[in-house]
Write a protein that holds these residues in place. Structure first.
Motif, PDB file in Angstrom:
ATOM      1  N   ALA A 160      25.179  11.578 -25.483  1.00 35.34           N
ATOM      2  CA  ALA A 160      25.105  10.445 -25.130  1.00 35.34           C
ATOM      3  C   ALA A 160      25.422  10.224 -23.375  1.00 35.34           C
ATOM      4  O   ALA A 160      24.764   9.447 -22.505  1.00 35.34           O
ATOM      5  N   GLY A 161      26.483  11.084 -23.079  1.00 37.87           N
ATOM      6  CA  GLY A 161      26.964  10.937 -21.745  1.00 37.87           C
ATOM      7  C   GLY A 161      25.896  11.705 -20.739  1.00 37.87           C
ATOM      8  O   GLY A 161      25.614  11.167 -19.676  1.00 37.87           O
ATOM      9  N   LYS A 162      25.191  12.689 -21.381  1.00 38.29           N
ATOM     10  CA  LYS A 162      23.889  13.240 -20.509  1.00 38.29           C
ATOM     11  C   LYS A 162      22.767  12.410 -20.542  1.00 38.29           C
ATOM     12  O   LYS A 162      22.041  12.376 -19.322  1.00 38.29           O
ATOM     13  N   SER A 163      22.713  11.383 -21.626  1.00 36.27           N
ATOM     14  CA  SER A 163      21.526  10.579 -21.599  1.00 36.27           C
ATOM     15  C   SER A 163      21.641   9.586 -20.631  1.00 36.27           C
ATOM     16  O   SER A 163      20.499   9.068 -20.138  1.00 36.27           O
ATOM     17  N   ILE A 164      22.730   9.094 -20.487  1.00 39.78           N
ATOM     18  CA  ILE A 164      23.254   7.912 -19.511  1.00 39.78           C
ATOM     19  C   ILE A 164      23.294   8.204 -18.017  1.00 39.78           C
ATOM     20  O   ILE A 164      23.664   7.380 -17.269  1.00 39.78           O
ATOM     21  N   GLN A 165      23.384   9.343 -17.912  1.00 41.86           N
ATOM     22  CA  GLN A 165      23.653   9.938 -16.569  1.00 41.86           C
ATOM     23  C   GLN A 165      22.443   9.234 -15.402  1.00 41.86           C
ATOM     24  O   GLN A 165      22.860   8.816 -14.285  1.00 41.86           O
TER      25      GLN A 165
ATOM     26  N   GLU B   1       7.894   9.173 -17.374  1.00 37.86           N
ATOM     27  CA  GLU B   1       7.347   7.808 -17.990  1.00 37.86           C
ATOM     28  C   GLU B   1       8.268   7.334 -19.170  1.00 37.86           C
ATOM     29  O   GLU B   1       7.530   6.432 -19.804  1.00 37.86           O
ATOM     30  N   ASP B   2       9.516   7.554 -19.321  1.00 38.83           N
ATOM     31  CA  ASP B   2      10.171   7.189 -20.284  1.00 38.83           C
ATOM     32  C   ASP B   2      10.679   5.706 -19.842  1.00 38.83           C
ATOM     33  O   ASP B   2      10.460   5.122 -18.772  1.00 38.83           O
ATOM     34  N   GLU B   3      11.797   5.256 -20.651  1.00 35.00           N
ATOM     35  CA  GLU B   3      12.398   3.842 -20.354  1.00 35.00           C
ATOM     36  C   GLU B   3      13.272   3.966 -19.082  1.00 35.00           C
ATOM     37  O   GLU B   3      13.377   2.938 -18.477  1.00 35.00           O
ATOM     38  N   ILE B   4      13.873   4.957 -18.729  1.00 35.82           N
ATOM     39  CA  ILE B   4      14.507   5.046 -17.778  1.00 35.82           C
ATOM     40  C   ILE B   4      13.664   4.839 -16.357  1.00 35.82           C
ATOM     41  O   ILE B   4      14.024   4.422 -15.367  1.00 35.82           O
ATOM     42  N   GLY B   5      12.480   5.636 -16.331  1.00 37.83           N
ATOM     43  CA  GLY B   5      11.457   5.499 -15.412  1.00 37.83           C
ATOM     44  C   GLY B   5      11.032   3.989 -15.338  1.00 37.83           C
ATOM     45  O   GLY B   5      10.790   3.577 -14.078  1.00 37.83           O
ATOM     46  N   GLN B   6      10.640   3.556 -16.287  1.00 36.23           N
ATOM     47  CA  GLN B   6      10.296   2.095 -16.407  1.00 36.23           C
ATOM     48  C   GLN B   6      11.409   1.229 -15.819  1.00 36.23           C
ATOM     49  O   GLN B   6      11.090   0.187 -14.933  1.00 36.23           O
ATOM     50  N   LEU B   7      12.538   1.327 -16.152  1.00 37.43           N
ATOM     51  CA  LEU B   7      13.894   0.612 -15.667  1.00 37.43           C
ATOM     52  C   LEU B   7      13.985   0.801 -14.194  1.00 37.43           C
ATOM     53  O   LEU B   7      14.185  -0.171 -13.461  1.00 37.43           O
ATOM     54  N   THR B   8      13.855   1.887 -13.580  1.00 37.82           N
ATOM     55  CA  THR B   8      13.883   2.186 -12.132  1.00 37.82           C
ATOM     56  C   THR B   8      12.720   1.330 -11.413  1.00 37.82           C
ATOM     57  O   THR B   8      13.061   0.846 -10.468  1.00 37.82           O
TER      58      THR B   8
END
Length: 454
Positions: free
Chosen positions: A184-189, A216-223
């Protein structure tokens, strides 16, 4: 104490996994238990089928087809998976039993029969699995044969399996929690990097952006969403600064004129005609500021009101009424025409449409000398309103800016045509809030045409 998002993810995933592991362990235990019991019951079934044909009752006496069967080692001792046998009459009185039972007796129940399978009982401090068979002679029930076999080894196996699973369970949960916490720590970095970067962005450096990861995942969309928000904020700040600067400049001009006029008046005595002339100049400056303030307030109300309530408006009669009204008020010719033969309805705010048309027509009157044309068309099912004038037109560079607040065409400034540069900005904002597409086409010397699409 509030826990971090990493801890929450780890706990939730561990809880779900714990339930799954518990379910799997339960299934494993039940399957092993069923398999062990079923195997013992099958052995009992084989043994009972073997003995039921060799031992029978006749007139209350036990008969053996093979007497030596009773002397087998498995009936003499209680080790090595012994088989216990007891013969009882119909009332459950013991008639004979295998020597390995000693003083113990098997459990008799008159309502049990071989179809009900076997059951687990305790005899002499030992757990056994027992089966009950009905003995008949010439079709007449004579008694029962009770058979049992040791369940101790099976119970030890099941207890060991249960203990192993109970010991493994907390160890697996602890390992899972630590693993989930690490993952989880790695995922939220990436999110932590986004937080760190956004915390560095202030009003003074709105031009900076959050680095976009190549995914193109959720992190990319958030950014990308955050960067788009920053773009909108930056543009809004730029417009606000420009608006403030332009408003200050436009208001400063009539104030300077008023101040200069009044200073001239007080320097020395003037004739009444000079006083009247200077006062008229001051009043014109006041009128200009009043008109500008009214336009600014109108623009602010439009921006603050948000999306307008929409009505069903029949635009053919509506536009025709607007043309007639403005023609009466201004004395200028405003012509309405259309080739449509049936009423055309649109969903739009009636007040917003009225203000849009008034501003466009007043603008056309201001910058042209000929008649103003209002035309309604329907193209591909899309209603359109055109406001056309026969003025001097708009230059190509000015077309891109005419909807900006306080922008005025240089030719209008040269000809000293009065105005604040806010009318078309209000039109643009009202059109956006009402869902109307507005565009303009113009050529120098050929007039202009504003197009409203619904």
């Amino acid at each position: 104490m509030k826990s971090s998002y990493k801890e929450k993810i780890a706990r939730r995933l561990t809880l779900v996994t714990a339930l799954l592991v518990m379910f799997v362990f339960g299934i494993i235990y039940l399957v092993v238990n069923f398999t062990v019991v079923e195997t013992i019951d099958q052995e009992l079934e084989i043994e009972s089928n073997k003995h039921v044909g060799q031992i029978f009752l006749a007139n209350g006496e036990i008969k053996f087809m093979h007497k030596d069967e009773w002397q087998e080692k498995e009936h003499q001792e209680i080790q090595l998976n012994p088989i216990f046998i007891e013969i009882v009459d119909l009332e459950g009185n013991s008639m004979d039993k295998s020597p390995n039972l000693g003083t113990n007796r098997l459990l008799f129940h008159p309502n049990w029969n071989s179809k009900e399978g076997a059951w687990t009982i305790n005899i002499g401090g030992q757990e056994v699995r027992q089966k009950q068979m009905l003995l008949k002679h010439e079709g007449k029930p004579e008694g029962y044969m009770l058979l049992a076999t040791s369940f101790e080894d099976a119970r030890e196996l099941l207890d060991n399996l249960r203990n192993i699973l109970l010991i493994l369970y907390p160890g697996i949960l602890i390992s899972l929690f630590l693993t989930m916490r690490y993952l989880a720590g790695k995922s939220i970095q990436p999110i932590q990097k986004i937080i760190s970067k956004t915390n560095q962005i202030t009003q003074s450096n709105l031009n900076e952006r959050v680095p976009v990861l190549d995914q193109e995942d959720e992190i990319g969309q958030l950014t990308r969403s955050i960067n788009e928000l920053l773009n909108r904020l930056e543009q809004s700040m730029i417009r606000e600064k420009q608006f403030t600067s332009d408003a200050s400049h436009e208001l400063r001009t009539p104030l300077s004129v008023m101040r200069g006029t009044l200073e001239v008046l007080i320097r020395k005595p003037r004739t009444s005609e000079e006083y009247v002339k200077k006062i008229q100049t001051a009043l014109e400056s006041i009128d200009r500021m009043s008109a500008m303030i009214d336009q600014l307030l109108a623009l602010a109300r439009v921006e603050r009101s948000g999306e307008s309530m929409k009505d069903e408006v029949e635009i053919m009669s509506f536009v025709e009424e607007v043309a007639v009204q403005i023609e009466k008020e201004t004395g200028r010719e405003v012509r309405f025409h259309t080739e449509e033969s049936i009423p055309v309805f649109v969903q739009v705010s009636e007040k917003s449409l009225q203000m849009i048309l008034n501003n466009l027509i007043q603008n056309a009157i201001k910058y042209s000398d000929g008649p103003i044309d209002l035309e309604i068309q329907v193209e591909n099912g899309k209603p359109l309103i055109f406001v056309k004038d026969q003025g001097h037109g708009i230059g190509e560079e000015s077309i891109k800016k005419i909807f900006d607040p306080f922008y005025r065409d240089p030719s209008a400034l040269e000809k000293l045509i009065p105005g604040t540069g806010l009318g078309l900005a209000i039109v643009k904002k009202l059109a956006q809030e009402s869902g109307i597409e507005i565009s303009v086409s113009s050529e120098l010397g050929s007039g202009s045409a504003f197009r409203l699409g619904f």
